[in-house]
Each structure stands twice: as C-alpha cells, then as structure tokens.
Design an enzyme around this catalytic site. Structure first.
Site, PDB file in Angstrom:
ATOM      1  N   GLU A  49     -71.204 -32.308  86.154  1.00  0.00           N
ATOM      2  CA  GLU A  49     -69.830 -32.959  85.656  1.00  0.00           C
ATOM      3  C   GLU A  49     -68.797 -31.925  85.891  1.00  0.00           C
ATOM      4  O   GLU A  49     -68.824 -30.842  85.120  1.00  0.00           O
ATOM      5  CB  GLU A  49     -69.992 -33.756  84.301  1.00  0.00           C
ATOM      6  N   ASP A  60     -61.185 -35.676  74.081  1.00  0.00           N
ATOM      7  CA  ASP A  60     -62.071 -34.516  73.933  1.00  0.00           C
ATOM      8  C   ASP A  60     -61.737 -33.790  72.587  1.00  0.00           C
ATOM      9  O   ASP A  60     -60.732 -33.839  71.876  1.00  0.00           O
ATOM     10  CB  ASP A  60     -61.653 -33.511  75.318  1.00  0.00           C
TER      11      ASP A  60
END
Lengths: 265, 399
Positions: A49, A60
């Site tokens: 990824e 995040d």
C-alpha cells in the site's frame, strides 16, 4: 483475475495470510520510495500500500501523520508518487494499492487519476474518507481503467453497510481492526481475527485486516484468520528511526522478513 | 432552484459525507436522532425554555442610529453578543448537547479556534451534566489563554493540538481522531455549519433562531422585511443562522463577509468563497483553500474565529446559485469597523463581527441609503481586547 486477487489466492494456496505493507510515499524521499518498495517485496510482502501524503490525515495516528508531514515538506505530490510507481514497475511486479485521502485525487481529477494510475502500474485504489455512498465518481472510472476499488469496513459497520462494501469491492475489502486511527495500541487481536473469518464468509471477499498490527507476534495472532494482514505504522517508524537511507532499506527488509515469517501462524 | 429540491445532506453539489467508514453508522444514528427530536414537542419545549431563561433569548434587535448616520441606511444590530457566554455559539451547543443527552451519549468532544465554541460547549456540558473535552491548536491555546481558563473552570479538559499548523483545522482533525476512537459513547459537537451530513443542517437549524427572531422583530418595528441581511463568514454558522429564515424571501439580499486577512492578493487570507476552489475537507465538499496538489493551505485572519480554510457547504451553494453574495474585509478594515462601533454606539464587537460592520458601506452602496439592513453582531469583543490593542499599536493606531 487481477494482480491483487491473485496475491490473495497465492497466499491462500500456500496456507498463509497475505502480507500487506504500507509505506508513506516520499518519506524520507521520493527517490528512496522505489528502493523501499522493492526491499519490502523481496523480503516477502505480497502487496504494497503506497500512501499518498495529505495535509489533514484524520484517520491516521501520529506515526503516519509525521511521515506525511515529512513527505509533504520534501515536496511530494500525487503526480510525483505516480512517477515513483513507474520506477517501481521497472523493478518489480508486486501488486500496488494507492492509499490515501480523497481531496488530492479530486484536485488531480478522478478520471485523469484513474487513467494515470493504471498507466503507471497501480493495481488498486483505497481512499479512507470515501465511503461507498460517495464513491461512484471515482470507482467507475477506476474500474474502467482496470483498477481494483478497495472499500473499508469497520467494527461499527452493520449488515447493510457490509453489503454496501461487498458490492463496491472488486477484489479485497479492508477491515479496520478497531474503532480508532492507524497505529493505535491495545487492539484485541483475538477478537479481530474471529471477526475477519466471519467477514470473509459473509462478504465472499478476501479480508485484509489492518490498524494496530505491528510485530511478528501480532501477525501470528491473526495469521490464518485474516486473508491479508496490513502493517503500516511499524514500517513507517522503522524508516523514520534509521540514521541513513541505506539503513532505512535494511530495516524495512529485516522487519518485513520477520513479519512474513509469521504469516503462517 | 431552491434548496428544498436538494437530496438530504446535499446543497447542490456540496455537502455529503466524506469520512472514515467507522463514523458512517454514527452519522446515520445522529441523523435519525435529529429527525426524531425535530418532531418531538417535549424536546422543543425544553430547548426553548433554556434559550429563553439560560441563554437570554430573544436577543434585542437594536436600531443603531449613530452608526446609521455614519454609514447610511438604517442599520439594525441583531445582538447575539448579549447571549450567555457572549456569542451566538451557545445557541448551537445547548441544542446539540441536549440532543447528545437524548441519544444516551456520556461524553462530548469539540474543536475550537478562538475558544468561543469551546467555551459554549463546556458551558452546555456543565449545565446538562456531561463530560467535555475540547481540542484546540497549541498556537491558539497560547493566543487565547482567557478562554482556556474559562473552559477549565467550566470543567472541560482542554487538549493542545501540536500536529500540522497547530490551529483550528488541526484541532478539528484531532477531534475527528478522538471521535473515530470513542465513537460508541462520544458525541462530536461540531461548532459550525461544516463537517459531514447532518452537521451542516443540524447546526444551521439550531442557529436559525437568530433569523426567526430578527424577522419577527423587524416586521414588528418597520412593518416590512429588511432589504438586506449581513453577517461574517468563517465556517459560517452565524451567517446561516441569520440567512436561513430569509432565503425564501428573495427580496431580502443576503451578504456574507469573508476575512481577507492581509489582502486576498497576498495569499494570507481566510476567504475560500472568494479565492478558494472546490474540494473536500472535514467530511464535506465545499470551497476551500488548497494548493494545486489538493493540500490544504493555512488560513490567515486577525480574527481567530474566521481563521479556517473551509466554509460550510450551504454557503457554497448559496454563492453558486446567486442567492447570497460574499464580500471581503481585510484585517485593517475589520479593525476600523471594530473602532467605529465602539465609538458610535458604545458596543465593543468581536473581531469576527467587526468584519460585518466594516462591510456596511459596500452594502449601503448596493441596496441604497433608505434601506433597512440587519447585521448579525455575532459576538462581543472583550476576548479580543489584547489582540486588537496589539494590532493597532503595530499598525499605527486608528485608521
């Protein structure tokens, strides 16, 4: 069958989970990104990824926030990331998922991004802040360009939403291990593993389990239960802590090898 | 096209829900709960009672004779500065925290820039007995110490956010990270008409009391609707609150005022409707300040409450369909408006509201010297005294 689906098939045939490795493109530099990807692939990553940095990464935790800030400070752009993908494709055919947030894609142009990403060698798109309801304008051109579209499911998703994800998926589905952001501590891996088995059956799609999985022990805890296992923040941390680019590559190589060895459970 | 033709959660192409999957069920839950309380007479009565006896509504609509004499027109000030806590923000927080309590949530989180929404949320939580945590950029914590002290006194926990640019957008990012982590027991009390659906609608509806009262008040005083309604726009909650009631009355011209900061041409401003482009930030599609690669650009304004790179999606829509126009006022002009209202009316406005005051000559030019003009005086300026003094000293006193 797409290259991403093949990676899951291959891992399944070998009696293990597929190892999915997240890297933030442009951290520490876009020049080093292809080397890091190649090292991860050689050490046993089944899928990469490749994170496209965004200024406001609301899903995040600190590790990937800081990596994104470093990458942006070095001038990383979406066009630059696609350039790195072309370089990666000169060296490896490891399946690549472009991972990130919607706004840089919207700004680049959804149709244009789908074409350019496919041409560069990207295999699939995963956009964390684009739920299936909002995804048509990107998903359709992506599929036309030959890309896979990867939706997410969360512990809060009910059956109706699981069905939406299953319909939107063209290959695998990304399952968030807990309510939280990337790199969180204290994930109940036994529970996440059980849930992955259920989801895989219910959705009829391979399930890649991510968020908060950091060590070979963590991987072992869910190996054989989740079809794929994603490690991100730990990779970003080992790159950030390396005193030189060469050591960053070496760190990634050794951590990925240890993680890959744990995918058989 | 009228707003009623839009599907739920959309204002033309704007709005929507661009959030992590984890939050989607919570937004569904909030939408359902909001629809339920919208039909619930008991909720309405409880909220109205608090608005009257706790917040101090209705707020006056004051005819500003001296200001009118200077700028022309008949200027009517909707005195949201007289609300409890000193700004319109509390209209929304009392409504949302009451809703959160109905939903069985035990913990409230909020983001804040200048601290006004943080104080208003902490106030509502103290009143209604819920735990409150507020995210505030570290830079703003430093600049707005009195509001940090207020929030703490009111029992809230204040988190200083150091990520990104350490200002309002980063506080909102951090609040969203908290929400995604604690979504099962936590209610996110958004402070403006921004964020994913249904927030732009929920916040607008709780603020719409401003325009409802203003309409009834001006009808009672003049026997007719105003010719124009004017409000400053950061995220845009006081403006949507004032505009909403007037949107169907097309004879009432609507003016939003964005912060031009040091001047739009310098790039140091907070004017996405005038100088931004369409994108997605914090869960909805609207105009925003971004670079060519879709990275968000920091906003700049002397007024911390307008210092945000995005704007509520309904404003984007009203702009596109031409129902509202959005003007610009620089820091220097806003400080001029600030001093003018102090001097002419004995009212110290917030620097946010000073943008609306400073824009009045332009409005008068457009609607005429005989026009009745309602201005939302969204907050009082006590919080800004240090900032205003510093600015005026640095830039050579009054204009």
């Amino acid at each position: 069958m797409s290259r991403l689906s093949q990676a899951f098939e291959k891992a399944r045939a070998e009696g293990r989970s597929a190892l999915v490795i997240y890297l933030c493109a442009g951290d520490p530099s876009l020049e080093l990104t292809p080397e890091l990807v190649v090292a991860a692939a050689e050490a046993g990553a089944d899928i990469i990824e490749l994170g496209v940095p965004f200024s406001d990464p609301t899903a995040d935790g600190l590790a990937i926030q800081r990596a994104s800030e470093r990458a942006l400070a070095r001038g990383t752009t979406l066009a630059g990331v696609l350039g790195a993908v072309r370089k990666i494709r000169e060296k490896t055919d490891v399946p690549l998922v472009q991972f990130g947030y919607y706004n840089p894609i919207l700004r680049y142009g959804e149709e244009r991004l789908a074409k350019d990403a496919a041409a560069a060698g990207v295999d699939g798109l995963l956009v964390v802040d684009l739920p299936p309801e909002e995804a048509a304008s990107l998903r359709e051109p992506a599929i036309r360009a030959g890309l896979d579209f990867v939706p997410l499911v969360a512990p809060t998703s009910d059956d109706r939403r699981l069905a939406l994800a299953s319909e939107a998926a063209t290959s695998f589905v990304y399952s968030v291990s807990m309510t939280g952001v990337t790199g969180s501590a204290g994930v109940d891996l036994a529970d996440a593993g059980r849930r992955s088995v259920e989801l895989s059956q219910k959705l009829g799609r391979p399930i890649a389990l991510g968020f908060g999985i950091k060590t070979p022990e963590d991987v072992r805890a869910v190996a054989g239960k989740a079809d794929g296992i994603v490690v991100g923040s730990a990779i970003v941390d080992t790159i950030a802590s390396a005193p030189s680019p060469a050591e960053a590559v070496a760190n990634v190589r050794s951590l990925v090898a240890a993680l890959a060895a744990a995918t058989k459970g | 096209m009228t707003p009623t033709e839009n599907p739920p959660g959309r204002f033309g192409p704007y709005g929507g829900r661009y959030v992590a999957e984890t939050l989607m069920p919570a937004l569904d839950e909030l939408t359902a709960a909001y629809e339920a309380i919208s039909r619930d007479e008991a909720f309405r009565r409880e909220l109205d009672d608090l608005l009257e006896h706790y917040v101090g509504r209705p707020t006056p609509l004051y005819f500003a004779k001296n200001l009118s004499a200077e700028v022309g027109g008949r200027i009517w000030l909707k005195r949201e500065d007289l609300c409890h806590t000193g700004a319109h923000k509390v209209n929304n927080t009392v409504g949302q925290v009451l809703l959160a309590k109905r939903m069985g949530k035990t913990r409230i989180i909020a983001e804040t820039g200048a601290g006004q929404h943080g104080v208003a949320t902490a106030t509502a939580c103290a009143l209604l007995g819920l735990a409150c945590e507020v995210y505030m950029g570290a830079e703003d914590v430093r600049r707005q110490a009195p509001n940090v002290a207020r929030m703490k006194l009111l029992g809230a926990k204040v988190h200083a956010v150091t990520s990104g640019s350490a200002t309002l957008k980063d506080a909102m990012n951090e609040a969203m990270r908290d929400w995604v982590t604690n979504v099962r027991n936590t209610y996110y009390c958004v402070g403006s008409v921004a964020g994913p659906h249904p927030y732009p609608t929920v916040v607008r509806d709780f603020q719409a009391v401003i325009g409802r009262e203003a309409k009834a008040q001006i009808l009672a005083r003049t026997g007719k609707l105003p010719d124009a309604a004017v409000a400053c726009v950061g995220g845009g909650s006081n403006a949507m609150g004032l505009f909403h009631e007037f949107v169907p009355h097309t004879e009432v011209k609507l003016f939003g005022v964005e912060a031009a900061g040091e001047g739009v041409e310098t790039g140091r401003h907070a004017a996405p409707l005038n100088a931004g482009t369409v994108g997605v930030l914090h869960g909805s599609k609207s105009y925003l300040l971004q670079d060519d690669d879709g990275q968000i650009i920091e906003a700049h304004s002397v007024s911390a409450g307008l210092d945000y790179p995005g704007v509520g999606p309904e404003h984007a829509y009203l702009k596109d369909i031409g129902r509202a126009t959005y003007g610009l006022v620089t820091d220097a002009q806003a400080l001029g408006g600030f001093q003018q209202l102090c001097r002419t009316e004995g009212i110290i406005p917030a620097l946010e509201s000073s943008h609306a005051i400073a824009y009045l000559p332009e409005v008068v030019e457009q609607v005429g010297r005989d026009a009745d003009i309602v201005v939302c005086l969204s907050g009082r300026g006590d919080k800004d005294l240090d900032n205003a003094r510093e600015w005026l000293e640095k830039h050579g006193g009054s204009r």
